[in-house]
Design an enzyme around this catalytic site. Structure first.
Site, PDB file in Angstrom:
ATOM      1  N   SER A 141       0.668  -1.377   0.391  1.00  0.00           N
ATOM      2  CA  SER A 141       0.571   0.481  -0.080  1.00  0.00           C
ATOM      3  C   SER A 141       0.463   1.058  -0.172  1.00  0.00           C
ATOM      4  CB  SER A 141      -1.078   0.032   1.427  1.00  0.00           C
ATOM      5  OG  SER A 141      -2.136   0.770   1.216  1.00  0.00           O
ATOM      6  N   GLU A 161      -8.690  -5.624  -4.393  1.00  0.00           N
ATOM      7  CA  GLU A 161      -8.240  -4.313  -3.924  1.00  0.00           C
ATOM      8  C   GLU A 161      -9.365  -3.403  -2.860  1.00  0.00           C
ATOM      9  OE1 GLU A 161      -5.342  -3.534  -2.641  1.00  0.00           O
ATOM     10  OE2 GLU A 161      -3.805  -5.278  -4.222  1.00  0.00           O
ATOM     11  N   HIS A 170      -7.229  -5.701   0.059  1.00  0.00           N
ATOM     12  CA  HIS A 170      -6.380  -4.845   0.426  1.00  0.00           C
ATOM     13  C   HIS A 170      -5.985  -5.279   1.615  1.00  0.00           C
ATOM     14  CE1 HIS A 170      -3.928  -1.791  -0.379  1.00  0.00           C
ATOM     15  NE2 HIS A 170      -4.278  -1.247   0.744  1.00  0.00           N
TER      16      HIS A 170
END
Length: 476
Positions: A175, A303, A388
C-alpha cells in the site's frame, strides 16, 4: 539478553524463541521540526532495545496512536535476526497506511517467523500525515521518504552487527509502503541502498507540488495559520492528526479543485518535487533508473473491497456512485457490462492499486530491468474476498495476529500453507533474486497465490487491456 554495537553505541536486545530481537533503536533524529532527519548522537553505556519506539503523530485509526511508547523519538528501527554472527540477506519492511498512519509495532509486522527463513528483518517508523508529507514553505518535501532513506542508510552502516549483509538488502512494502518502495526506486538519494525490492499494491497517487501545497494550505487554515514550517511548528504534533481528520471529512467540497484526490479522500502522497523525487516512479523506471534492482510486484484481486467495507459501501453501491467512479477514475476507458457494485470495485481497484502496480513492472522491463508479478486470489470467509492488505500477514507468517486476523478468519491448515508459500517466495527472492516463478515478459506469466498456486498469464486481462495505454502521472 544479547548485545550489538551500532554507530551510536551499544544496544541490548532479547532472545525470543531462538531469535535475537532488538526494538526501538533510534536511526535518526530531528534537530528541527519539519526538517530533514539527521544522525543520532552517540550514547554511553548500553541502551536497552526491548520496546518499540513511539509512533509518529497520527489519527487513532485501529488504535495505532496508542501503540509503542510516548515521546517524540519517532524514528526508530526494530531488528529480528536468527544469527547475529552470520552474514544473511536483509529484508527491510515499509508499512502502509495511506501516508496518514502506520507504525512498525503492529503485531502483524512481527518479524520472527519471516526471520526464521534465514534473513534479518528490519522494520521502522517514518513520519506520516502533515509531519511527513505536507508540502510546506520552509521545509524539505517528502520528509517521510527522507526518513526512509535515513533508515536504509542506518541499515547499510549497522546491519552487520545483527548478522546482516549490507550488500544484500531487499526493501518490501505494501500500500503506501509499496508506493514508498516505488518512490525509492526513483530517488537519487536512495541509489545503492538496496539491491532488490518488493512493491505490493502500489498506489497510483503521487502529487504535484501545487496540489500538495494547496491541500496543506487548507489544513493550516483550519488552525488559522499559513502552510509554513514556521507557523505549524507552533502547533503540538499530537494536534495535527485532528486537522487531517477535519479536512478529510469535507474533502467532497473540494472535488472541483483537487479532483481524484478529493474523490478518494487522499490528502497526502509523495510529491514529485523535481529534487527528492525527480519524476514519477513509472517515468523513472521506464527511463532505466534502477534497472539493476530486481523486482517483485503484485496485488490482491479484490483491492477495493476492504475500503468499500470501511466506508459502508459493500453491497450498497448505487448506479450513480458507480457512474461517478467510472467518470472520475477511468475517463475515456470502457468497461464491460457490470453491475454497479462490480463496476465500482473494478474501476477503483484498477485505478488505485492494480494497474499502477502492473504498470510499475512494465516500466521496469521497458527500462531494461526485470520484474516478477504476482496476484493473491485466495478468498477467506466473510465476503471481503482477496482484499487489500491480505497479503501482509501471509508474507510475515502472522495470519492470526493484529487487525488483519479479522480479515483472515480462522487460521486453518490451508491458511498456514498459503502463508508458508508466500513467505518462502519472499525470502528466496531476498536470498537469490528468484522468487520461484519466471519473470514477467511477453507471455505475461504471473504467480497466482490461492488454495492451489499456479503460474499463468496475468489474470486481470480485461483490466490490463482497458488500461494498456494509460499513463500514471502526478495528480494536479
Amino acid at each position: 539478553m544479547v548485545e550489538a554495537r551500532v554507530d551510536a553505541g551499544t544496544v541490548r536486545g532479547a532472545v525470543e524463541a531462538g531469535t535475537a530481537v532488538f526494538r526501538g533503536i533510534p536511526f535518526a533524529t530531528l534537530p528541527v521540526r519539519f526538517g530533514a532527519p539527521a544522525p543520532v548522537e552517540a550514547w554511553g553505556g548500553v541502551r536497552d532495545a526491548l520496546a518499540f519506539g513511539p509512533p509518529p503523530p497520527q489519527p487513532p485509526v485501529f488504535g495505532m496512536d496508542e501503540l509503542g511508547g510516548s515521546g517524540d523519538d519517532w524514528l526508530t528501527v526494530n531488528v529480528w535476526s536468527p544469527d547475529v554472527t552470520a552474514s544473511l540477506p536483509v529484508m527491510v519492511w515499509i508499512q502502509g497506511g495511506a501516508y496518514l498512519f502506520g507504525t512498525s509495532g503492529l503485531p502483524e509486522y512481527d518479524g520472527a517467523r519471516l526471520a526464521s527463513g534465514g534473513v534479518v528483518v528490519v522494520t521502522f517508523n517514518y513520519r506520516v500525515g502533515i509531519e511527513g508529507f505536507a508540502q510546506l514553505e520552509g521545509a524539505p518535501p517528502n520528509r517521510g521518504l527522507l526518513d526512509q532513506v535515513a533508515a536504509l542508510e542506518w541499515v547499510r552502516a549497522n546491519v552487520r552487527a545483527f548478522g546482516g549483509d549490507p550488500d544484500r538488502v531487499t526493501v518490501f512494502g505494501q500500500s503506501a509502503g509499496g508506493g514508498s518502495v516505488a518512490a525509492l526506486l526513483a530517488m537519487p538519494r536512495a541509489r545503492g541502498l538496496f539491491h532488490r525490492a518488493v512493491a505490493s499494491s502500489v498506489p497510483g497517487t503521487f502529487f504535484t507540488p501545487e496540489l500538495a501545497f494547496d491541500i496543506a494550505g487548507v489544513c493550516a487554515a483550519e488552525l488559522g495559520l499559513r502552510p509554513t514550517a514556521a507557523d505549524l511548528s507552533t502547533v503540538e504534533p499530537e494536534l495535527l492528526p485532528a486537522v487531517c481528520d477535519e479536512v478529510m471529512s469535507k474533502m467532497d467540497r473540494f472535488t472541483g479543485r483537487w479532483g481524484q484526490a478529493a474523490h478518494k479522500m487522499i490528502p497526502f502522497a509523495p510529491v514529485v518535487d523535481g529534487d527528492v523525487l525527480p519524476v514519477t516512479p513509472w517515468e523513472a523506471l521506464a527511463s532505466g533508473t534502477a534497472r539493476e534492482v530486481e523486482l517483485v510486484v503484485g496485488h490482491t484481486r479484490h483491492e477495493q473491497r476492504l475500503l468499500s467495507a470501511v466506508l459502508g459501501l459493500l453491497g450498497e453501491v448505487t448506479p450513480e456512485q458507480a457512474s461517478v467512479a467510472a467518470r472520475v477514475f477511468a475517463p475515456g476507458l470502457t468497461y464491460p457490462d457490470l453491475t454497479p457494485g462490480e463496476l465500482f470495485e473494478e474501476v477503483c481497484s484498477d485505478w488505485l492499486f492494480r494497474m499502477p502496480t502492473l504498470h510499475l513492472a512494465q516500466a521496469a522491463i521497458a527500462g531494461g530491468g526485470r520484474a516478477h508479478v504476482y496476484e493473491l486470489t485466495w478468498e477467506p470467509p466473510g465476503g471481503l474476498g482477496a482484499c487489500h492488505g491480505l497479503d501482509v500477514p501471509m508474507v510475515f507468517g502472522t495470519p492470526g495476529l493484529g487487525q488483519t486476523a479479522a480479515i483472515v478468519g480462522e487460521v486453518t491448515g490451508e491458511v498456514l500453507a498459503l502463508s508458508d508459500r508466500m513467505r518462502s517466495a519472499w525470502t528466496a527472492f531476498a536470498r537469490t533474486g528468484d522468487p520461484g516463478w519466471p519473470a514477467y515478459g511477453a507471455d505475461r506469466l504471473t504467480r497466482v497465490f490461492d488454495v492451489r498456486d499456479e503460474v499463468r498469464a496475468y489474470p486481470e486481462e480485461v483490466s490490463r487491456r482497458i488500461w494498456r495505454h494509460h499513463t500514471f502521472r502526478a495528480l494536479r
